[in-house]
Design a protein around this motif. Structure first.
Motif, PDB file in Angstrom:
ATOM      1  N   ILE A 277       3.413  -3.594   8.861  1.00 21.49           N
ATOM      2  CA  ILE A 277       4.395  -4.276   8.013  1.00 21.49           C
ATOM      3  C   ILE A 277       5.245  -3.310   7.188  1.00 21.49           C
ATOM      4  N   PRO A 278       4.679  -2.298   6.543  1.00 21.87           N
ATOM      5  CA  PRO A 278       5.519  -1.463   5.671  1.00 21.87           C
ATOM      6  C   PRO A 278       6.494  -0.538   6.401  1.00 21.87           C
ATOM      7  N   SER A 279       6.267  -0.248   7.664  1.00 23.32           N
ATOM      8  CA  SER A 279       6.895   0.941   8.259  1.00 23.32           C
ATOM      9  C   SER A 279       8.409   0.859   8.419  1.00 23.32           C
ATOM     10  N   ARG A 280       8.980  -0.342   8.575  1.00 22.04           N
ATOM     11  CA  ARG A 280      10.428  -0.451   8.775  1.00 22.04           C
ATOM     12  C   ARG A 280      11.136  -1.195   7.658  1.00 22.04           C
ATOM     13  N   LEU A 281      10.440  -1.484   6.591  1.00 21.03           N
ATOM     14  CA  LEU A 281      11.069  -2.184   5.476  1.00 21.03           C
ATOM     15  C   LEU A 281      12.041  -1.245   4.746  1.00 21.03           C
ATOM     16  N   PRO A 282      13.123  -1.793   4.202  1.00 20.22           N
ATOM     17  CA  PRO A 282      14.048  -0.945   3.440  1.00 20.22           C
ATOM     18  C   PRO A 282      13.378  -0.420   2.175  1.00 20.22           C
ATOM     19  N   ARG A 283      13.911   0.649   1.659  1.00 16.53           N
ATOM     20  CA  ARG A 283      13.358   1.227   0.439  1.00 16.53           C
ATOM     21  C   ARG A 283      13.980   0.576  -0.793  1.00 16.53           C
ATOM     22  N   GLN A 284      13.326   0.777  -1.916  1.00 16.15           N
ATOM     23  CA  GLN A 284      13.854   0.311  -3.182  1.00 16.15           C
ATOM     24  C   GLN A 284      15.081   1.150  -3.561  1.00 16.15           C
ATOM     25  N   PRO A 285      15.889   0.654  -4.504  1.00 13.13           N
ATOM     26  CA  PRO A 285      17.093   1.398  -4.907  1.00 13.13           C
ATOM     27  C   PRO A 285      16.819   2.825  -5.357  1.00 13.13           C
ATOM     28  N   ASP A 286      15.640   3.073  -5.925  1.00 10.80           N
ATOM     29  CA  ASP A 286      15.316   4.430  -6.382  1.00 10.80           C
ATOM     30  C   ASP A 286      14.728   5.295  -5.272  1.00 10.80           C
TER      31      ASP A 286
ATOM     32  N   ARG B 148      12.003   4.742  -3.487  1.00 12.99           N
ATOM     33  CA  ARG B 148      10.571   4.559  -3.232  1.00 12.99           C
ATOM     34  C   ARG B 148      10.352   3.461  -2.201  1.00 12.99           C
ATOM     35  N   PRO B 149       9.241   3.511  -1.465  1.00 10.19           N
ATOM     36  CA  PRO B 149       8.939   2.433  -0.517  1.00 10.19           C
ATOM     37  C   PRO B 149       8.676   1.127  -1.256  1.00 10.19           C
ATOM     38  N   LEU B 150       8.961   0.019  -0.609  1.00  8.04           N
ATOM     39  CA  LEU B 150       8.563  -1.268  -1.158  1.00  8.04           C
ATOM     40  C   LEU B 150       7.043  -1.335  -1.249  1.00  8.04           C
ATOM     41  N   VAL B 151       6.552  -1.964  -2.288  1.00  9.50           N
ATOM     42  CA  VAL B 151       5.111  -2.150  -2.430  1.00  9.50           C
ATOM     43  C   VAL B 151       4.671  -3.275  -1.498  1.00  9.50           C
ATOM     44  N   VAL B 152       3.618  -3.007  -0.730  1.00  4.12           N
ATOM     45  CA  VAL B 152       3.043  -4.012   0.168  1.00  4.12           C
ATOM     46  C   VAL B 152       1.537  -4.036  -0.062  1.00  4.12           C
ATOM     47  N   ALA B 153       1.008  -5.199  -0.411  1.00  4.48           N
ATOM     48  CA  ALA B 153      -0.441  -5.385  -0.524  1.00  4.48           C
ATOM     49  C   ALA B 153      -0.901  -6.016   0.783  1.00  4.48           C
ATOM     50  N   HIS B 154      -1.605  -5.239   1.604  1.00  2.00           N
ATOM     51  CA  HIS B 154      -1.867  -5.744   2.956  1.00  2.00           C
ATOM     52  C   HIS B 154      -3.182  -5.225   3.518  1.00  2.00           C
ATOM     53  N   LYS B 155      -3.637  -5.911   4.561  1.00  2.00           N
ATOM     54  CA  LYS B 155      -4.841  -5.503   5.299  1.00  2.00           C
ATOM     55  C   LYS B 155      -4.533  -5.556   6.780  1.00  2.00           C
ATOM     56  N   THR B 156      -4.767  -4.434   7.429  1.00  2.00           N
ATOM     57  CA  THR B 156      -4.522  -4.320   8.865  1.00  2.00           C
ATOM     58  C   THR B 156      -5.823  -4.498   9.644  1.00  2.00           C
ATOM     59  N   GLY B 157      -5.672  -4.682  10.949  1.00  2.00           N
ATOM     60  CA  GLY B 157      -6.830  -4.784  11.823  1.00  2.00           C
ATOM     61  C   GLY B 157      -6.495  -4.284  13.208  1.00  2.00           C
ATOM     62  N   THR B 158      -7.484  -3.663  13.858  1.00  2.00           N
ATOM     63  CA  THR B 158      -7.280  -3.114  15.197  1.00  2.00           C
ATOM     64  C   THR B 158      -8.520  -3.321  16.047  1.00  2.00           C
ATOM     65  N   LEU B 159      -8.315  -3.905  17.211  1.00  2.44           N
ATOM     66  CA  LEU B 159      -9.294  -3.906  18.285  1.00  2.44           C
ATOM     67  C   LEU B 159      -8.577  -3.410  19.532  1.00  2.44           C
ATOM     68  N   SER B 160      -9.311  -3.197  20.608  1.00  5.40           N
ATOM     69  CA  SER B 160      -8.653  -2.718  21.822  1.00  5.40           C
ATOM     70  C   SER B 160      -7.645  -3.732  22.349  1.00  5.40           C
TER      71      SER B 160
ATOM     72  N   GLY C 231       0.023  -9.429   4.805  1.00  2.00           N
ATOM     73  CA  GLY C 231       0.423  -8.736   3.597  1.00  2.00           C
ATOM     74  C   GLY C 231       1.366  -9.510   2.706  1.00  2.00           C
ATOM     75  N   ILE C 232       1.391  -9.085   1.458  1.00  2.00           N
ATOM     76  CA  ILE C 232       2.351  -9.548   0.462  1.00  2.00           C
ATOM     77  C   ILE C 232       3.379  -8.450   0.292  1.00  2.00           C
ATOM     78  N   VAL C 233       4.650  -8.757   0.528  1.00  4.21           N
ATOM     79  CA  VAL C 233       5.737  -7.796   0.391  1.00  4.21           C
ATOM     80  C   VAL C 233       6.425  -8.053  -0.943  1.00  4.21           C
ATOM     81  N   TYR C 234       6.355  -7.056  -1.836  1.00  2.79           N
ATOM     82  CA  TYR C 234       6.936  -7.185  -3.170  1.00  2.79           C
ATOM     83  C   TYR C 234       8.411  -6.810  -3.123  1.00  2.79           C
ATOM     84  N   ALA C 235       9.171  -7.626  -2.408  1.00  6.98           N
ATOM     85  CA  ALA C 235      10.608  -7.466  -2.271  1.00  6.98           C
ATOM     86  C   ALA C 235      11.298  -8.183  -3.434  1.00  6.98           C
TER      87      ALA C 235
END
Length: 311
Positions: free
Chosen positions: A240-249, A251-263, A270-274
Motif C-alpha cells: 500500500i505505501p509504495s506508490r502513494l504520493p508524498r506529503q507537501p514537505d 515525507r511519505p504519507l503515514v500508513v498504519a498497516h499489516k501485510t501478509g505473504t504466503l506462496s 491499512g489506514i492511509v492518513y491522507a
C-alpha cells in the motif's frame, strides 16, 4: 469496625471498578452508538471509479483480487470488489490476535508488561527475529505483540495464540461482527494448511476491524493508539505505501498497516492518513510472484488515493 461492617473494598477492587467503568464508557457506548450502522449490510455504494474498474479488469484471469475501500471521515466512498470472499489470510490474521491481546489486558487475563521466557522449543521459522534470540531470552508480552505486527514475527504470534487461545480470538471477532474471519491454525503449520485448515479473512471484515481501531472502539483509547503505533511501524512497505504520493514537505504519507505473504497470497490492510483518510484492504491470489502481487496492491492503493482526492 465501621469499615468492616460496611464491607470496605481494598484499593485494588476500586481500581478495577474504575478501569472497567472507563472501558464501558469509552468502548461499549461508542460501539452501541455505531453498532447498528457497522453491523448492517453496507448501503449501496458509489460506482467503482473507472480507473479502478479498468485496472482490475485488465489483470489476467488467473489473478484474483479482493478489495474493500472506505473513506473514514464520512464514508462517502465505499467501494468493494470480491470483498466478501473468504480468502487465506496470510499474516493479516495477526491483527485480530493483537486486538484480543489488548482486550485480554483490559479484562486482566494477561499483563502486557509481564515477562515471557522464550524457549528454543517455541521458535518457528518464517518471518520475524525471535527465532534468532538465545534460549531463555526475556521479552514482555507487549513486545511480543509489537514484533508480531512490525516484523510479522511468527514465534511471537504462536506464543500469543497459545496464551490467548484460538477460541477466545475467534469469539472476540464474532463479538465485533466479524463472522467470516477465522483463526484455524498456528503459524508455519504446513500440515494443517495441506489438510485445508487455513486462517480465513475477508477484505470487508479487515476494513471493519481497522475502522474500529481507528475510532478507538475496540479497546481503551490508549490501547487503540498503541495498536495504531505498531501498525505504523510495519517494516514491510512494498505494498500500500509504495506508490502513494508524498506529503507537501516531502515525507511519505503515514500508513498504519499489516501485510501478509504466503506462496499463493500477498495481502495488505491499512489506514492511509491522507488529507481524506481512508481504509483499504487488498488480498491478491494467483499473481505468480510476490513482486507481481505487490505491484497490484500498490497500484490499487494509488488509484484509490487518486479517486478519493480527484487527482
Amino acid at each position: 469496625m465501621g469499615n468492616a461492617v460496611l464491607g470496605r473494598k481494598p484499593r485494588r477492587f476500586w481500581s478495577q471498578i474504575s478501569r472497567w467503568t472507563g472501558y464501558l464508557l469509552g468502548v461499549l457506548t461508542p460501539l452501541l452508538a455505531a453498532g447498528h450502522r457497522l453491523a448492517t449490510p453496507a448501503s449501496p455504494t458509489s460506482p467503482m471509479p473507472d480507473s479502478l474498474t479498468q485496472y482490475i479488469q485488465s489483470l489476467p484471469a488467473s489473478v484474483r483480487v479482493s478489495v474493500a475501500l472506505e473513506t473514514l471521515a464520512d464514508s462517502s466512498v465505499r467501494l468493494y470488489h470480491r470483498a466478501d470472499e473468504r480468502v487465506p489470510s496470510a499474516s493479516l490474521i495477526k491483527v485480530p490476535i493483537m486486538v484480543e491481546a489488548m482486550v485480554a489486558e483490559i479484562e486482566g487475563r494477561i499483563n502486557l508488561d509481564e515477562i515471557h521466557i522464550l524457549l528454543d522449543s517455541e521458535k518457528v521459522g518464517g518471518s520475524g527475529v525471535l527465532k534468532d534470540y538465545p534460549n531463555r531470552s526475556r521479552i514482555s508480552y507487549r513486545d511480543l505483540v509489537r514484533l508480531m505486527i512490525t516484523s510479522s514475527d511468527n514465534t511471537a504470534t504462536n506464543i500469543l495464540i497459545g496464551d490467548l487461545s484460538p477460541e477466545a480470538i475467534n469469539a472476540r471477532m464474532r463479538t465485533l461482527g466479524l463472522t467470516q474471519t477465522g483463526l484455524n491454525r498456528v503459524m508455519m503449520d504446513t500440515l494443517a494448511a495441506r489438510q485445508g485448515r487455513e486462517n480465513i479473512v475477508t477484505a470487508r471484515e479487515m476494513n471493519r476491524l481497522l475502522t474500529l481501531i481507528y475510532r478507538r472502539q475496540v479497546a481503551t483509547p490508549a490501547l487503540c493508539e498503541q495498536m495504531l503505533d505498531f501498525l505504523k511501524a510495519n517494516e514491510d512497505s512494498l505494498t500500500i505505501p509504495s506508490r502513494l504520493p508524498r506529503q507537501p514537505d516531502g515525507r511519505p504519507l503515514v500508513v498504519a498497516h499489516k501485510t501478509g505473504t504466503l506462496s499463493y497470497v500477498r495481502a495488505d490492510m491499512g489506514i492511509v492518513y491522507a488529507p481524506r483518510p481512508f481504509v483499504l484492504s487488498v488480498i491478491v491470489e494467483g499473481a505468480g510472484s510476490d513482486i507481481a502481487a505487490e505491484t497490484v496492491i500498490a497500484q490499487i492503493a494509488r488509484l484509490a488515493y487518486s479517486s478519493i482526492h480527484h487527482n
